[in-house]
Design a protein around this motif. Structure first.
Motif, mmCIF file in Angstrom:
data_model
loop_
_atom_site.group_PDB
_atom_site.id
_atom_site.type_symbol
_atom_site.label_atom_id
_atom_site.label_comp_id
_atom_site.label_asym_id
_atom_site.label_seq_id
_atom_site.Cartn_x
_atom_site.Cartn_y
_atom_site.Cartn_z
ATOM 1 N N VAL A 123 0.855 -1.186 0.000
ATOM 2 C CA VAL A 123 0.000 0.000 0.000
ATOM 3 C C VAL A 123 0.895 1.241 0.000
ATOM 4 O O VAL A 123 2.073 1.168 0.366
ATOM 5 C CB VAL A 123 -0.925 0.037 1.241
ATOM 6 N N PRO A 124 0.351 2.395 -0.385
ATOM 7 C CA PRO A 124 1.135 3.624 -0.256
ATOM 8 C C PRO A 124 1.509 3.869 1.210
ATOM 9 O O PRO A 124 0.682 3.675 2.115
ATOM 10 C CB PRO A 124 0.183 4.709 -0.772
ATOM 11 N N ARG A 125 2.727 4.301 1.429
ATOM 12 C CA ARG A 125 3.208 4.536 2.787
ATOM 13 C C ARG A 125 2.583 5.801 3.376
ATOM 14 O O ARG A 125 2.337 6.785 2.673
ATOM 15 C CB ARG A 125 4.730 4.673 2.749
ATOM 16 N N TYR A 126 2.380 5.794 4.676
ATOM 17 C CA TYR A 126 1.645 6.876 5.340
ATOM 18 C C TYR A 126 2.269 8.260 5.099
ATOM 19 O O TYR A 126 1.566 9.185 4.663
ATOM 20 C CB TYR A 126 1.557 6.603 6.844
ATOM 21 N N GLY A 127 3.569 8.425 5.370
ATOM 22 C CA GLY A 127 4.191 9.752 5.297
ATOM 23 C C GLY A 127 4.155 10.369 3.901
ATOM 24 O O GLY A 127 3.601 11.464 3.702
ATOM 25 N N PRO A 128 4.749 9.711 2.908
ATOM 26 C CA PRO A 128 4.710 10.257 1.543
ATOM 27 C C PRO A 128 3.293 10.448 1.009
ATOM 28 O O PRO A 128 3.012 11.419 0.304
ATOM 29 C CB PRO A 128 5.474 9.208 0.723
ATOM 30 N N GLU A 129 2.376 9.543 1.373
ATOM 31 C CA GLU A 129 0.997 9.661 0.911
ATOM 32 C C GLU A 129 0.304 10.856 1.557
ATOM 33 O O GLU A 129 -0.465 11.575 0.904
ATOM 34 C CB GLU A 129 0.242 8.367 1.216
ATOM 35 N N LYS A 130 0.606 11.094 2.813
ATOM 36 C CA LYS A 130 0.022 12.237 3.519
ATOM 37 C C LYS A 130 0.434 13.544 2.852
ATOM 38 O O LYS A 130 -0.368 14.483 2.738
ATOM 39 C CB LYS A 130 0.478 12.215 4.981
ATOM 40 N N GLY A 168 7.457 -10.226 7.735
ATOM 41 C CA GLY A 168 8.457 -9.270 7.263
ATOM 42 C C GLY A 168 7.807 -8.065 6.626
ATOM 43 O O GLY A 168 6.685 -8.127 6.120
ATOM 44 N N THR A 169 8.522 -6.929 6.693
ATOM 45 C CA THR A 169 8.058 -5.694 6.061
ATOM 46 C C THR A 169 9.253 -4.931 5.505
ATOM 47 O O THR A 169 10.398 -5.155 5.927
ATOM 48 C CB THR A 169 7.326 -4.772 7.055
ATOM 49 N N HIS A 170 8.985 -4.039 4.562
ATOM 50 C CA HIS A 170 10.006 -3.100 4.081
ATOM 51 C C HIS A 170 9.315 -1.995 3.307
ATOM 52 O O HIS A 170 8.090 -2.012 3.115
ATOM 53 C CB HIS A 170 11.061 -3.804 3.213
ATOM 54 N N HIS A 171 10.095 -1.008 2.892
ATOM 55 C CA HIS A 171 9.589 0.094 2.082
ATOM 56 C C HIS A 171 10.234 0.044 0.699
ATOM 57 O O HIS A 171 11.332 -0.509 0.540
ATOM 58 C CB HIS A 171 9.880 1.436 2.754
ATOM 59 N N LEU A 221 17.405 5.555 0.789
ATOM 60 C CA LEU A 221 16.273 6.445 1.043
ATOM 61 C C LEU A 221 14.967 5.715 1.354
ATOM 62 O O LEU A 221 14.050 6.314 1.919
ATOM 63 C CB LEU A 221 16.051 7.360 -0.169
ATOM 64 N N ASN A 222 14.878 4.444 0.997
ATOM 65 C CA ASN A 222 13.625 3.714 1.206
ATOM 66 C C ASN A 222 13.114 3.761 2.647
ATOM 67 O O ASN A 222 11.912 3.967 2.871
ATOM 68 C CB ASN A 222 13.778 2.255 0.755
ATOM 69 N N PRO A 223 13.973 3.592 3.662
ATOM 70 C CA PRO A 223 13.455 3.668 5.031
ATOM 71 C C PRO A 223 12.916 5.050 5.394
ATOM 72 O O PRO A 223 12.110 5.173 6.319
ATOM 73 C CB PRO A 223 14.691 3.324 5.887
ATOM 74 N N VAL A 230 5.401 -2.497 2.269
ATOM 75 C CA VAL A 230 5.192 -3.882 1.831
ATOM 76 C C VAL A 230 5.206 -4.796 3.051
ATOM 77 O O VAL A 230 6.110 -4.716 3.884
ATOM 78 C CB VAL A 230 6.293 -4.319 0.839
ATOM 79 N N ALA A 231 4.189 -5.656 3.136
ATOM 80 C CA ALA A 231 4.109 -6.615 4.244
ATOM 81 C C ALA A 231 3.938 -8.017 3.687
ATOM 82 O O ALA A 231 3.213 -8.229 2.700
ATOM 83 C CB ALA A 231 2.941 -6.271 5.162
ATOM 84 N N TYR A 232 4.606 -8.981 4.325
ATOM 85 C CA TYR A 232 4.519 -10.389 3.940
ATOM 86 C C TYR A 232 3.966 -11.188 5.118
ATOM 87 O O TYR A 232 4.286 -10.921 6.281
ATOM 88 C CB TYR A 232 5.896 -10.928 3.573
ATOM 89 N N ALA A 233 3.118 -12.172 4.807
ATOM 90 C CA ALA A 233 2.509 -12.971 5.867
ATOM 91 C C ALA A 233 2.233 -14.382 5.364
ATOM 92 O O ALA A 233 2.229 -14.639 4.149
ATOM 93 C CB ALA A 233 1.202 -12.314 6.336
#
Length: 243
Positions: A123-130, A168-171, A221-223, A230-233
Motif C-alpha cells: 500500500v502507499p506509505r503513510y508519510g509520503p501519501e500524507k 516481514g516488512t520493508h519500504h 532512502l527507502n526507510p 510492503v508486508a509479507y505474511a
C-alpha cells in the motif's frame, strides 16, 4: 518496476499464484517468468485484455519456463470465483487503499489461500501519501481513487485480524515519492510542466538502465521516504498456529 521483493517472498516453479487487482500486470509477469501458474485478476476489462496480450507475447517469445501457465480474467475482489485453498501465493499490490471493505478483501484472500501459503500486501506509505493528500485534493478525490492512508501498524493489525501471521516488512520506491509530490504540487494531470517532465524522464532512465548509483540511493532512502509499504505474511496450517 516491482514492489514485491521476491528475495523476501520466494516463489517456486509450479506455485499457483493469484495477482489480485493486477492492474497492468507487472507482478503477474514476473511470477510467470519464474515458472508459476498465474491468475491475474482485475475488475478493469481493458487492463485485463492488455495483460492477456502480454501473457501471449511472453509465451511466444519463450520468456516463461516449461510448465508455467498464465490466465488473465475479470473478477470481483470481494467475491473471488475460486474454491477455498486454491492458491499457494496471493499478491495484492497498491489495491487495498482503493477498497472500502478492506477487511472483506483480506477475508477472501485468506479463504482462497492454502494453509501454509504466503501473501504479499503493498500500500502507499503513510508519510509520503500524507504529503500528496496535503498538496492536492485531485490526487485522491477522483472516482476509484485512494480512500484511506494506512499506517504500518494499522495494516499489520488488519492482516493479523484476518488470521494471517506477518513475517516481514520493508519500504520501496523512494525515488518515486518526489515525483508524486511534484505532480501534486503542479497538478496531477499536468505532465508537461518542466520539473514533472524532467523527473519522469529520470525515472524512466532509472527503470530501463538500473544504474548502481540510483539503486544505492534508493536503498538508502527507502526507510525514509519509500513510496510503498510492503508486508509479507503466511496462513497458519491451523487456527492459532504459526506457519
Amino acid at each position: 518496476m516491482l514492489t514485491v521483493d521476491f528475495s523476501r517472498f520466494p516463489l517456486a516453479p509450479g506455485d499457483r499464484v493469484l495477482d489480485l487487482g493486477c492492474g497492468a500486470g507487472r507482478h503477474a509477469f514476473e511470477c510467470y517468468r519464474r515458472g508459476a501458474q498465474v491468475v491475474a485478476l482485475d475488475r478493469n476489462s481493458e487492463e485485463i485484455r492488455e495483460v492477456a496480450k502480454w501473457f501471449a507475447a511472453m509465451k511466444e517469445a519463450g520468456e516463461a519456463p516449461e510448465g508455467a501457465t498464465a490466465t488473465a480474467m475479470e473478477g470481483d475482489a470481494l467475491n473471488l470465483p475460486f474454491p477455498d485453498g486454491s492458491f499457494d501465493v496471493v499478491i495484492i499490490s497498491e489495491v487495498m487503499e482503493h477498497i472500502h471493505d478492506d477487511k472483506g478483501v483480506l477475508a477472501e484472500m485468506v479463504r482462497v489461500l492454502k494453509p501454509g501459503g504466503r501473501i504479499a500486501v503493498t500500500v502507499p506509505r503513510y508519510g509520503p501519501e500524507k504529503v500528496c493528500w496535503a498538496l492536492s485534493d485531485a490526487y485522491h478525490e477522483v472516482e476509484g481513487g485512494h480512500i484511506r492512508i494506512y499506517k504500518a501498524d494499522e495494516l499489520l493489525s488488519r492482516i493479523e485480524e484476518a488470521g494471517l501471521v506477518p513475517y516481514g516488512t520493508h519500504h520501496a520506491h523512494a525515488l518515486h515519492s518526489p515525483y508524486w509530490w511534484l505532480k501534486c504540487a503542479f497538478g496531477v494531470d499536468n505532465d508537461k510542466v518542466l520539473p514533472v517532465k524532467a523527473y519522469h524522464q529520470l525515472l524512466v532512465w532509472d527503470i530501463m538502465k538500473k544504474p548502481l548509483a540510483t539503486r544505492l540511493a534508493e536503498r538508502a532512502l527507502n526507510p525514509l521516504i519509500g513510496k510503498s509499504f510492503v508486508a509479507y505474511a503466511t496462513k497458519p496450517h491451523r487456527a492459532g498456529a504459526e506457519a
